[in-house]
Design an enzyme around this catalytic site. Sequence first.
Site, PDB file in Angstrom:
ATOM      1  N   ASP A 295      -0.153  -7.469   1.390  1.00 49.18           N
ATOM      2  CA  ASP A 295       0.347  -6.091   1.497  1.00 49.18           C
ATOM      3  C   ASP A 295       1.875  -6.063   1.504  1.00 49.18           C
ATOM      4  OD1 ASP A 295       0.066  -3.336   1.552  1.00 49.18           O
ATOM      5  OD2 ASP A 295      -0.034  -3.225   3.736  1.00 49.18           O
TER       6      ASP A 295
ATOM      7  N   HIS B  75       0.811  -1.218   0.000  1.00 49.22           N
ATOM      8  CA  HIS B  75       0.000   0.000   0.000  1.00 49.22           C
ATOM      9  C   HIS B  75       0.846   1.270   0.000  1.00 49.22           C
ATOM     10  CE1 HIS B  75       0.548  -0.107   4.486  1.00 49.22           C
ATOM     11  NE2 HIS B  75       0.504   1.194   4.338  1.00 49.22           N
TER      12      HIS B  75
ATOM     13  N   SER C 283       6.037  18.231  30.366  1.00 48.82           N
ATOM     14  CA  SER C 283       6.984  19.252  29.907  1.00 48.82           C
ATOM     15  C   SER C 283       7.819  19.780  31.067  1.00 48.82           C
ATOM     16  CB  SER C 283       6.221  20.414  29.256  1.00 48.82           C
ATOM     17  OG  SER C 283       5.565  19.988  28.093  1.00 48.82           O
TER      18      SER C 283
END
Length: 494
Positions: A165, A127, A340
């Site tokens: 795939d 794909h 953070s």
Amino acid sequence: ANVAVKVPAALQESPSLPWRITQYIFPRPSLLSSDQWQPGMLPLFSSRVGSAPSSDIKKDNSGVVGGDPKPCCNCLGRDTIANAAARVGPAVVNLSVPQGFYGITNGKSIGSGTIIDQDGTILTCAHVVVDFQGMRGSVKGKVDVTLQDGRTFEGTVVNADLHSDIAIVKIHSKTPLPTATLGSSSKLRPGDWVVAMGCPLSLQNTITAGIVSCVDRKSSDLGLGGIRREYLQTDCAINVDVTLQDGRTFEGTVVNADLHSDIAIVKIHSKTPLPTATLGSSSKLRPGDWVVAMGCPLSLQNTITAGIVSCVDRKSSDLGLGGIRREYLQTDCAINAGNSGGPLVNVDGEIIGVNIMKVLAADGLSFAVPVDSVSKIIQHFKKSGRVVRPWLGLKMVDLNEMIIAQLKERDNTFPNVNKGVLVPMVTPGSPADRAGFRPGDVVIEFDGKPVESIKEIIEIMGDRVGVPMKVALKRAKDNLVTLTVIPEESKSDM
């Protein structure tokens, strides 16, 4: 030494605080490909210690972290994943396929693949390189292939099977290609460690680690029709509230902040001893090294997550971030809003980075400022009260032997160098422009010192603004030129 920092609500909502966006996590819509909801495109590599050569096992006597002097041949050592990633990484490539309709290209499909043979055979997903389920058109046969060492090739899709795939792409190279070895999946067990390698969201050279969750997941379990298939399932002075892990609370003051790096210093005063953490070094980190992210995501005090270093020098430009060039540590540690400012820690308990952001639309793509950069910022704070950054006005690219060979192949007038820094663009009116730099120049010496990377040039400049520096460079047909450039201080909008 883990603390929670709480900013007053009125300041959190202020639009005048430009660093607020990094407290939350940045979205990267420009990086998302049309394939983001399709099956994954990262090859999996097993890192079971039992399959490693005995010589490797003897070299790593650490076994489980903790310093056990006895070798543990079935344990996951601190270098196991890093060693596996180092062996396979050079063979993992980025694939880019032009896509469009009616012959009009309107974008590119992005994926990953692995070179499995010296003849240029690349294993990838169908794909990625062909029209899949009729959802997009592609320019037949053309696949842009980028190696980890920077070389680029045009590949051809030679085989593709849409049911499994799986596809094969072929490239041709006049120089040797790195390859990865195909192993066997028949002996995999749930719980075995594996490493996924590839280029998610165009971030070249990314690795993540995890375990095998199931060795025979049926396609019907995933709601996929058609032929039955099985799969491996596999974060100015402002008063802030500071809370320590032991429950003590303080009022802290922001004494320094650098918005470019997103690093700040907060000061508290205590009459009793405070716990402290040790700053380590990020210079010797390798992809695959174990790390721990610590902080208070979503106000959940004392939260830690573990993962590995995915990339040690992720450029800010890779993330679509403008302004001054920055480098980050990329990890697959789970971080969220509130992580953070928290530390990224190595297995020795040393801080090797400061967590600042993650990709909102993806899992396992987190970023931290390397502690070596943080240490330099702290030195700037102590010396000047701010970070002084010289600016030249050059776009620069590190050169290696493979890129040089390819540039010479394309243009026989390219200078005869084996290292250096290429200048593809000069900003008009900049110090470099006034000094006489031209696109195509290759910098080989800066201020009398040989250089082969942008990082070395930045380190040589330091904080020297307004100081003349001699630059030796080579131009087409081996023209050797010496220029004098006077760096200016970078402005906030550069």
